[in-house]
Design a protein around this motif. Structure first.
Motif, mmCIF file in Angstrom:
data_model
loop_
_atom_site.group_PDB
_atom_site.id
_atom_site.type_symbol
_atom_site.label_atom_id
_atom_site.label_comp_id
_atom_site.label_asym_id
_atom_site.label_seq_id
_atom_site.Cartn_x
_atom_site.Cartn_y
_atom_site.Cartn_z
ATOM 1 N N ASN A 15 0.847 -1.187 0.000
ATOM 2 C CA ASN A 15 0.000 0.000 0.000
ATOM 3 C C ASN A 15 0.887 1.243 0.000
ATOM 4 O O ASN A 15 1.401 1.660 1.035
ATOM 5 N N ALA A 16 1.053 1.850 -1.177
ATOM 6 C CA ALA A 16 1.843 3.083 -1.288
ATOM 7 C C ALA A 16 0.945 4.279 -1.561
ATOM 8 O O ALA A 16 1.393 5.294 -2.097
ATOM 9 N N THR A 17 -0.339 4.175 -1.186
ATOM 10 C CA THR A 17 -1.279 5.266 -1.433
ATOM 11 C C THR A 17 -1.192 6.366 -0.400
ATOM 12 O O THR A 17 -1.658 7.476 -0.636
ATOM 13 N N GLY A 18 -0.656 6.061 0.797
ATOM 14 C CA GLY A 18 -0.668 7.033 1.884
ATOM 15 C C GLY A 18 -1.968 7.057 2.652
ATOM 16 O O GLY A 18 -2.130 7.865 3.570
ATOM 17 N N VAL A 19 -2.911 6.172 2.302
ATOM 18 C CA VAL A 19 -4.177 6.038 3.043
ATOM 19 C C VAL A 19 -3.984 4.915 4.057
ATOM 20 O O VAL A 19 -3.871 3.740 3.686
ATOM 21 N N ILE A 20 -3.949 5.255 5.342
ATOM 22 C CA ILE A 20 -3.600 4.274 6.359
ATOM 23 C C ILE A 20 -4.674 3.210 6.503
ATOM 24 O O ILE A 20 -4.380 2.007 6.514
ATOM 25 N N LEU A 21 -5.925 3.631 6.598
ATOM 26 C CA LEU A 21 -7.038 2.676 6.716
ATOM 27 C C LEU A 21 -7.759 2.611 5.382
ATOM 28 O O LEU A 21 -8.845 3.138 5.204
ATOM 29 N N HIS A 22 -7.143 1.949 4.418
ATOM 30 C CA HIS A 22 -7.685 1.868 3.056
ATOM 31 C C HIS A 22 -8.687 0.720 3.022
ATOM 32 O O HIS A 22 -8.321 -0.450 3.053
ATOM 33 N N THR A 23 -9.975 1.064 2.949
ATOM 34 C CA THR A 23 -11.022 0.042 3.015
ATOM 35 C C THR A 23 -10.862 -0.995 1.914
ATOM 36 O O THR A 23 -11.032 -2.196 2.145
ATOM 37 N N ASN A 24 -10.524 -0.557 0.700
ATOM 38 C CA ASN A 24 -10.387 -1.500 -0.416
ATOM 39 C C ASN A 24 -9.168 -2.407 -0.276
ATOM 40 O O ASN A 24 -9.092 -3.452 -0.922
ATOM 41 N N LEU A 25 -8.222 -2.008 0.571
ATOM 42 C CA LEU A 25 -7.018 -2.808 0.780
ATOM 43 C C LEU A 25 -7.028 -3.520 2.137
ATOM 44 O O LEU A 25 -5.988 -3.960 2.615
ATOM 45 N N GLY A 26 -8.218 -3.628 2.757
ATOM 46 C CA GLY A 26 -8.330 -4.436 3.966
ATOM 47 C C GLY A 26 -8.177 -3.684 5.277
ATOM 48 O O GLY A 26 -8.085 -4.302 6.335
ATOM 49 N N ARG A 27 -8.141 -2.348 5.208
ATOM 50 C CA ARG A 27 -8.014 -1.522 6.418
ATOM 51 C C ARG A 27 -6.782 -1.882 7.245
ATOM 52 O O ARG A 27 -5.703 -1.997 6.714
ATOM 53 N N ALA A 28 -6.963 -2.071 8.559
ATOM 54 C CA ALA A 28 -5.806 -2.132 9.456
ATOM 55 C C ALA A 28 -5.027 -3.438 9.310
ATOM 56 O O ALA A 28 -5.602 -4.512 9.451
ATOM 57 N N PRO A 29 -3.713 -3.355 9.047
ATOM 58 C CA PRO A 29 -2.878 -4.567 9.108
ATOM 59 C C PRO A 29 -2.677 -4.988 10.555
ATOM 60 O O PRO A 29 -2.596 -4.144 11.454
ATOM 61 N N LEU A 30 -2.598 -6.283 10.774
ATOM 62 C CA LEU A 30 -2.450 -6.795 12.133
ATOM 63 C C LEU A 30 -0.990 -6.749 12.580
ATOM 64 O O LEU A 30 -0.070 -6.808 11.763
ATOM 65 N N SER A 31 -0.798 -6.682 13.889
ATOM 66 C CA SER A 31 0.545 -6.693 14.455
ATOM 67 C C SER A 31 1.133 -8.097 14.403
ATOM 68 O O SER A 31 0.413 -9.091 14.223
ATOM 69 N N ARG A 32 2.427 -8.199 14.579
ATOM 70 C CA ARG A 32 3.102 -9.497 14.580
ATOM 71 C C ARG A 32 2.581 -10.380 15.718
ATOM 72 O O ARG A 32 2.355 -11.577 15.531
ATOM 73 N N ILE A 33 2.351 -9.788 16.889
ATOM 74 C CA ILE A 33 1.846 -10.568 18.024
ATOM 75 C C ILE A 33 0.455 -11.105 17.711
ATOM 76 O O ILE A 33 0.144 -12.271 18.004
ATOM 77 N N ALA A 34 -0.390 -10.284 17.106
ATOM 78 C CA ALA A 34 -1.737 -10.729 16.741
ATOM 79 C C ALA A 34 -1.674 -11.843 15.702
ATOM 80 O O ALA A 34 -2.431 -12.824 15.780
ATOM 81 N N LEU A 35 -0.783 -11.724 14.731
ATOM 82 C CA LEU A 35 -0.652 -12.760 13.706
ATOM 83 C C LEU A 35 -0.176 -14.077 14.306
ATOM 84 O O LEU A 35 -0.677 -15.156 13.958
ATOM 85 N N ASP A 36 0.787 -14.001 15.196
ATOM 86 C CA ASP A 36 1.300 -15.214 15.831
ATOM 87 C C ASP A 36 0.210 -15.915 16.639
ATOM 88 O O ASP A 36 0.057 -17.139 16.584
ATOM 89 N N HIS A 37 -0.554 -15.126 17.405
ATOM 90 C CA HIS A 37 -1.622 -15.713 18.226
ATOM 91 C C HIS A 37 -2.728 -16.288 17.334
ATOM 92 O O HIS A 37 -3.268 -17.365 17.617
ATOM 93 N N LEU A 38 -3.035 -15.582 16.247
ATOM 94 C CA LEU A 38 -4.056 -16.062 15.313
ATOM 95 C C LEU A 38 -3.651 -17.398 14.706
ATOM 96 O O LEU A 38 -4.462 -18.335 14.625
ATOM 97 N N CYS A 39 -2.395 -17.505 14.263
ATOM 98 C CA CYS A 39 -1.918 -18.761 13.657
ATOM 99 C C CYS A 39 -1.941 -19.909 14.667
ATOM 100 O O CYS A 39 -2.302 -21.041 14.335
ATOM 101 N N GLU A 40 -1.564 -19.598 15.905
ATOM 102 C CA GLU A 40 -1.563 -20.623 16.945
ATOM 103 C C GLU A 40 -2.977 -21.156 17.176
ATOM 104 O O GLU A 40 -3.193 -22.368 17.264
#
Length: 493
Positions: A99-124
């Motif tokens: 995402n190089a648009t400069g729109v932080i919460l880009h609805t069409n691009l999935g809004r907020a990216p998750l943190s590494r801790i959230a991703l690790d817990h989700l995968c677990e």
């Protein structure tokens, strides 16, 4: 090359030497790249791909697109082309993009990216079984909300009353629209809800407050005017049929000039006097004020709760920076009424949402908000972004590309803070052969795709929304992959 070529597609093609030069399906299956590739892929699909590509080559011959020399070059690359076609056919439709648009919460691009801790817990949690609705202490069925509820109440209790965790509860559904609908359906079906005319908004995607009220079974009672609404307007509209006062955050637009709107605490005080609940659709899920970063007057979910709002709805994937979900938090008696609705089961969040949500909450709770990507992007100093741009520009050397570092304005997006921008820097690109639209399309067809924007006939890459880990990839792309852009640009979108 004969003057007239008569191809026989799928039949005897012996009448022309170009057709006779084409390999058979079996010969291609035995070719080195395909022989190994075919052993680990479905044979039927591989055969279909080979036949399709051979038919395309026959059609190119029929159209006079090949000489003996060009066909010889193509045939050398044919096995690799078939392997590539197989890989492209198997590629996921849902893909990671830059995402190089400069729109932080880009609805069409999935809004907020998750943190590494959230991703690790989700995968677990996703990779096995979990205690989603199982109480490990008692060894019996439990309640799924408890995993995120305790962390949320502890976080909000830091700014609310000392007994907050004993008097409040929370539930979690699949998005904020569902939270708003469920609350109105459970608490005001068949009765009136007071809403300012200035808050009868369309939040996005056709989600309009009047329509959601109608669908929920609640009866809309408009108060005030579009530009000016006072507490007295609400007070004069209260009848025995009034169930709720609804406050809707004007998140995706702003009004200036001759305007007036009651403060939330004034509505809460009215609700206490009239023995009515006050429900705020706060929307953004913002936890900590953004005033230090130049984003003024954006309400926080913590502030709404601390002021005494009976029920608050918010999104998990906006300024909260977590997964898509709807958060409903409020006084126990109100939340329990919503939880008892038969529709709650239809809207409730799943184990993946809870895993990512709980991890995000814990990062806030233990004083690590900048590990949440949305918070980190909001807080990046302008000079840090400028230096990254200068480093990339200094490492790019391509004759057909004019690349400069330019000041730009980033936005929060996602229907939040419409007046606010963040000073940033980006890479401004101009290509010797491709116009801005063609260059933008070429960037989208890379792997991973790069999503940018056009300003003043230049393609802009705003690095505020590009993770630093992608900087080496941007350098190699701008240096080494430009030669393929013209070919990529000619492919159908």
């Amino acid at each position: 090359m004969p003057a007239e070529i008569k191809p026989v597609l799928g039949g005897d093609d012996s009448r022309d030497p170009l057709y006779r030069a084409l390999p058979s399906v079996n010969e291609l299956l035995l070719a080195p790249p395909l022989a190994e590739f075919g052993s680990s892929h479905a044979r039927a699909r591989l055969l279909e791909t080979i036949r399709r590509i051979l038919d395309n080559v026959r059609l190119e011959i029929a159209q006079g697109l090949h000489s003996p020399a060009s066909l010889e070059n193509l045939l050398r690359e044919l096995p690799a082309r078939i392997v590539q076609a197989m890989r492209c056919d198997a590629r996921f439709s849902l893909r990671r993009v830059i995402n190089a648009t400069g729109v932080i919460l880009h609805t069409n691009l999935g809004r907020a990216p998750l943190s590494r801790i959230a991703l690790d817990h989700l995968c677990e949690i996703a990779g096995g079984y979990c205690n989603l609705e199982f109480d490990l202490e008692r060894g019996e069925r439990g309640r799924r909300d408890v995993h995120a509820e305790s962390a949320l109440l502890a976080l909000l209790g830091q700014t609310a009353s000392t007994h907050f965790e004993q008097t409040h509860r929370a539930i979690f559904v699949n998005n904020c629209a569902a939270a708003t609908f469920l609350a109105l359906h459970s608490l005001a079906r068949g009765r009136q809800v007071l809403v300012s005319r200035g808050e009868l908004v369309e939040i996005g995607g056709g989600f309009r407050i009047p329509e959601i009220l109608e669908e929920s079974g609640a009866v809309l009672r408009e108060v005030g005017t579009t530009n000016r609404t006072r507490v007295s307007d609400y007070e004069n509209a209260i009848t025995s049929q009034t169930a709720l006062i609804l406050r809707v955050h004007q998140s995706n637009f702003a009004m200036d000039g001759f305007v007036e709107r009651p403060k939330l605490e004034e509505l809460i005080a009215l609700g206490r006097r009239a023995r009515l609940g006050v429900f705020e659709d706060q929307g953004t899920g913002l936890v900590e004020t953004l005033d230090p970063y130049g984003v003024r007057d954006e309400p926080t979910i913590a502030g709404s709760v601390a002021q005494g709002c009976d029920l608050v709805a918010a999104s998990g994937d906006k300024l909260f920076g977590g997964p898509q979900c709807g958060i409903l938090v409020g006084r126990t008696e109100w939340v329990d009424r919503v939880r008892s609705s038969p529709l709650y089961r239809a809207f409730r969040a799943d184990k993946l949402n809870f895993a990512a949500l709980e991890a995000t909450l814990i990062q806030y709770l233990y004083g690590d908000p900048e590990s949440v990507p949305v918070n980190r992007m909001l807080r990046i100093p302008e000079d840090v972004i400028r230096r990254r741009c200068e480093d990339i520009a200094g490492a790019v050397d391509h004759a057909d590309l004019i690349l400069t570092v330019a000041p730009v304005k980033s936005v929060i997006g996602g229907g939040t803070a419409p007046r606010s921008t963040l000073r940033s820097h980006g890479l401004a690109l101009k290509h010797a052969e491709l116009d801005a639209s063609a260059l933008l399309a070429a960037l989208r067809r890379l792997d991973p795709p790069i999503i940018a924007r056009i300003e003043e006939d230049r393609v802009l890459l705003d690095l505020r929304t590009v993770e630093p880990e992608f900087d080496p990839l941007l350098i190699s792309t701008l240096n080494d992959r430009l030669h393929a852009w013209q070919a990529i640009q000619r492919e159908p979108s």
